[in-house]
Design an enzyme around this catalytic site. Structure first.
Site, short mmCIF file in Angstrom:
data_model
loop_
_atom_site.label_atom_id
_atom_site.label_comp_id
_atom_site.label_asym_id
_atom_site.label_seq_id
_atom_site.Cartn_x
_atom_site.Cartn_y
_atom_site.Cartn_z
CB SER A 215 29.87 70.23 3.74
OG SER A 215 30.97 69.69 4.42
CG ASP A 321 37.05 72.96 1.92
OD1 ASP A 321 37.35 72.76 3.12
OD2 ASP A 321 35.92 72.71 1.45
CG HIS A 352 33.94 73.70 4.23
ND1 HIS A 352 33.99 72.80 3.19
CD2 HIS A 352 32.96 73.26 5.06
CE1 HIS A 352 33.08 71.87 3.38
NE2 HIS A 352 32.43 72.13 4.50
#
Length: 674
Positions: A215, A321, A352
């Site tokens: 991320s 995601d 995610h």
């Protein structure tokens, strides 16, 4: 395969230490006869002839643990002094004693203090003297015994660093780039945050660096690679952002109710919050909620600088995601491909989620080989193996020599009218001029609502469906949908989604774990100490039985029809044409299923609604989908020729739960940091 120990119940500290000590003992046994009387480790296997895999020959519990503060050359907090960012380091002590230099694995993050890393939200910890004790995740436990250093960098303004976090901007990127420069002898660092004693890395490291992270952390890896910095040999971005504009907006349509100033405040340390109000204001002023693309967004877009990337890139992303949406990896991948950058990709069915939590053993093995090749120079063949691993069903994977596969071609499909309003066809044939469909935006409905009523006339969507497929049809890459619509108001948002209509068992990406369930059982990956365990909770696939799967999405503000960078009020009664960018995907629609394109307004939970509630009339002759079909138009024609029309069955169809509104934090899933 990497060695690991499985613990059948939540591990107490003593059990974790004992297990990891046993692991290290087992791993070191083959080298025991080569150790000297002084107890110094013999030359590691990666210095033998034709090495293929680094082995755990260094003592993790005796590793050097230290912190340095690297001068970034910036003064983001305006205190009149150059900002220093904290870099916590763990490295094998024996290597330095023997004069052996080691490469570096780096994770630069804003989350080490505020939120934590990984599925268990681990944070850095320190002893009474400020020396690092716990490094989150398994990278230190696993790789330090194998002859690597691990460096965990606090971005400017976070944890123990000076400066202010600026959400992917120059301060964020320079925070990590400066550390790469220091590792290669090009930047100064100090042994304390305010002192003058210099710290040097050239005595213990080769300078060769691999950046990794999920991320925001992976985003920083993308951004640093896009500077072309020397010494960065590879990056492994996991669920990472490639353009911060595309994190917050989709062609003017807002994806969250807040902007980057909230995120900066969230991760900044208490001290930084007190001194960084000017940065907050700059983020507010430079990121208007209109969705206009400003210079602030341009400097946070790494895609145009793909040509500067010297590092190899190993991309990992969840195709479902809905936090860092799949457009990010698609546009970054395409840009890297156009520049001939060496690359590899894993695409999962999850949301995610880190690959350590959906394919653990294979991930550790593959990452080990990737770093061995790119940081130690081992000719282990990973560069000659298939480029892509794709999850086809929960825990079932396929590979491709290149990705997208050869023979993939942009194929234009056209919507047409059907037997009832809003229930149309999807084919290669264009609609007749003047053919239209109409829908009215309902901000309370989502893509799941639309797809579950695909065979029913409903006022909030227009659906276009292929015949049942006689053969499997694979889509691989990025798609676009061009829409010509006439609104009856001055504002309108649009959504286009691709749907696989047919029964399947998929990872439940809409559930709290986004496709995984966390178990109490632990497995151990590397060596441990009392303060830093290598044992992590196991996971298993969280699945759902569905009648359809939404597998690609795109959004836009119709007001951006004339200019991607700036929106404007619409003229009611006038047709406007805009192209929506759909998220990259690799999906097989099986024989017997149908492919659908749905066009609607607000996708509840995923984009914000417009100021008005528009009714839009689609000009079907000027509306089209350009899809990346493996085998091109011929494959689509063969898959849909000679099949009987679909006979509608039950309604509504079952899908996953409604998409959950996500918090605008690039590493939060299911309401907690991961």
């Amino acid at each position: 395969m990497p060695l690991h120990v499985r613990v059948t119940r939540p591990a107490r500290r003593s059990l974790a230490v004992a297990a990891s000590a046993a692991l290290l003992t087992v791993a070191l046994t083959p080298m025991a006869s080569a150790r000297s009387d002084a107890g110094v480790a013999a030359p590691p296997p990666h210095e033998s002839r034709a090495p293929r895999e680094s082995a755990p020959v260094y003592a993790y519990d005796d590793a050097v643990r230290e912190s340095v503060w690297v001068d970034t050359g910036l003064d983001g907090d305006r205190d009149g002094k150059s900002d220093r960012v904290a870099a916590d380091i763990i490295r094998p002590r024996e290597a330095e004693q023997q004069g052996r230099k080691v490469p570096v694995i780096m994770d630069a993050s804003p989350y080490y203090s505020c939120c934590g890393r990984g599925n268990e939200s681990q944070k850095k910890t320190y002893d009474a003297d400020g020396r690092p004790v716990q490094f989150p995740l398994f990278y230190d436990n696993y790789f330090v015994p194998r002859g690597y250093a691990f460096v965990a960098v606090d971005l400017a303004g976070t944890n123990r660093s000076d400066g202010c976090d600026d959400v992917g901007g120059p301060s964020d990127i320079q925070s990590a780039k400066a550390v790469v420069d220091w590792l290669n002898g090009r930047a100064p660092a100090y042994t304390s945050r305010t002192g003058s004693e210099r710290a040097r890395a050239t005595g213990w490291t080769t300078g060769d660096t691999g950046m990794i992270g999920k991320s925001w952390d992976g985003t920083i890896a993308n951004g640093v690679a896009a500077t072309g910095v020397e010494g960065l040999k590879t990056i492994v971005p996991i669920g990472a952002i490639s353009s911060w504009y595309d994190y917050y907006f989709a062609k003017g349509a807002p994806l969250y109710e807040s902007g980057p100033e909230w995120l900066s405040h969230h991760v900044n340390s208490p001290d930084a919050r007190a001194r960084c109000g000017h940065v907050q204001q700059r983020l507010v002023d430079g990121a208007p909620r209109t969705g206009d693309r400003t210079p602030l967004w341009d400097e946070r877009d790494y895609v145009p600088d793909a040509g500067k990337v010297k590092a190899s890139v190993f991309v990992v992303h969840g195709q479902q995601d809905l936090n860092v949406r799949a457009k990010h990896f698609g546009q970054w991948w395409d840009a890297l491909a156009s520049q001939g950058v060496e690359r590899k990709i894993w695409l999962s069915q999850t949301g995610h989620v880190d690959p350590f939590d959906f394919r653990r053993a294979e991930w550790v093995r593959t990452l080990h080989r990737w770093f061995d090749h790119h940081l130690l120079g081992y000719d282990n063949g990973i560069d000659r193996e298939p480029m892509a691993d794709i999850e086809r069903a929960p825990d079932q994977w396929s590979t491709d020599r290149v990705w997208p596969p050869r023979g993939t071609a942009a194929t234009t499909l056209r919507p047409g009218t059907g037997a009832a309003p809003g229930v149309g066809t999807l084919s290669l044939a264009p609609a007749r001029p003047g053919t239209t469909e109409t829908f009215t935006d309902d901000p309370s409905l989502s893509e799941i609502d639309w797809a579950s009523h695909i065979d029913t006339s409903t006022p909030a969507k227009a659906g276009f469906v292929s015949r049942p497929l006689a053969k499997d049809l694979r889509l691989s890459g990025s798609a676009t949908v061009t829409v010509t619509a006439t609104p009856n108001t001055t504002s309108a948002h649009l959504t286009a989604v691709l749907v696989d209509l047919g029964p399947d068992t998929i990872r439940d990406y809409a559930a709290r774990g986004e496709g995984i369930t966390t178990l109490t059982e632990r497995s151990c990956w590397g060596a441990s100490t009392a303060g830093d365990s290598a044992c992590f909770k196991e996971t298993e696939a969280k699945t759902a039985d569905v009648d359809f799967t939404v597998f690609s999405r795109g959004w836009a503000d119709l007001g951006n029809w004339a200019d991607d960078r700036q929106g404007r009020p619409l003229t009611p009664g006038k047709a406007h044409t805009i192209t929506l960018d759909l998220a990259a995907t690799d999906h097989v629609v099986p024989a017997g299923h149908r492919l659908a394109l749905v066009i609607g307004g607000t996708d509840a939970g995923l984009i914000d609604p417009p100021a008005s509630t528009p009714t839009l009339t689609l000009d079907l002759a000027r509306t089209r989908a350009k899809l990346p079909v493996v085998g091109g138009a011929g494959a689509y024609l063969r898959a849909t020729s000679g099949t009987k029309p679909h006979t509608p069955g039950k309604a509504p169809l079952d899908g996953v739960a409604e998409p959950r509104a996500t918090t605008p934090i690039p590493s939060v899933a299911g309401g907690r940091a991961r």
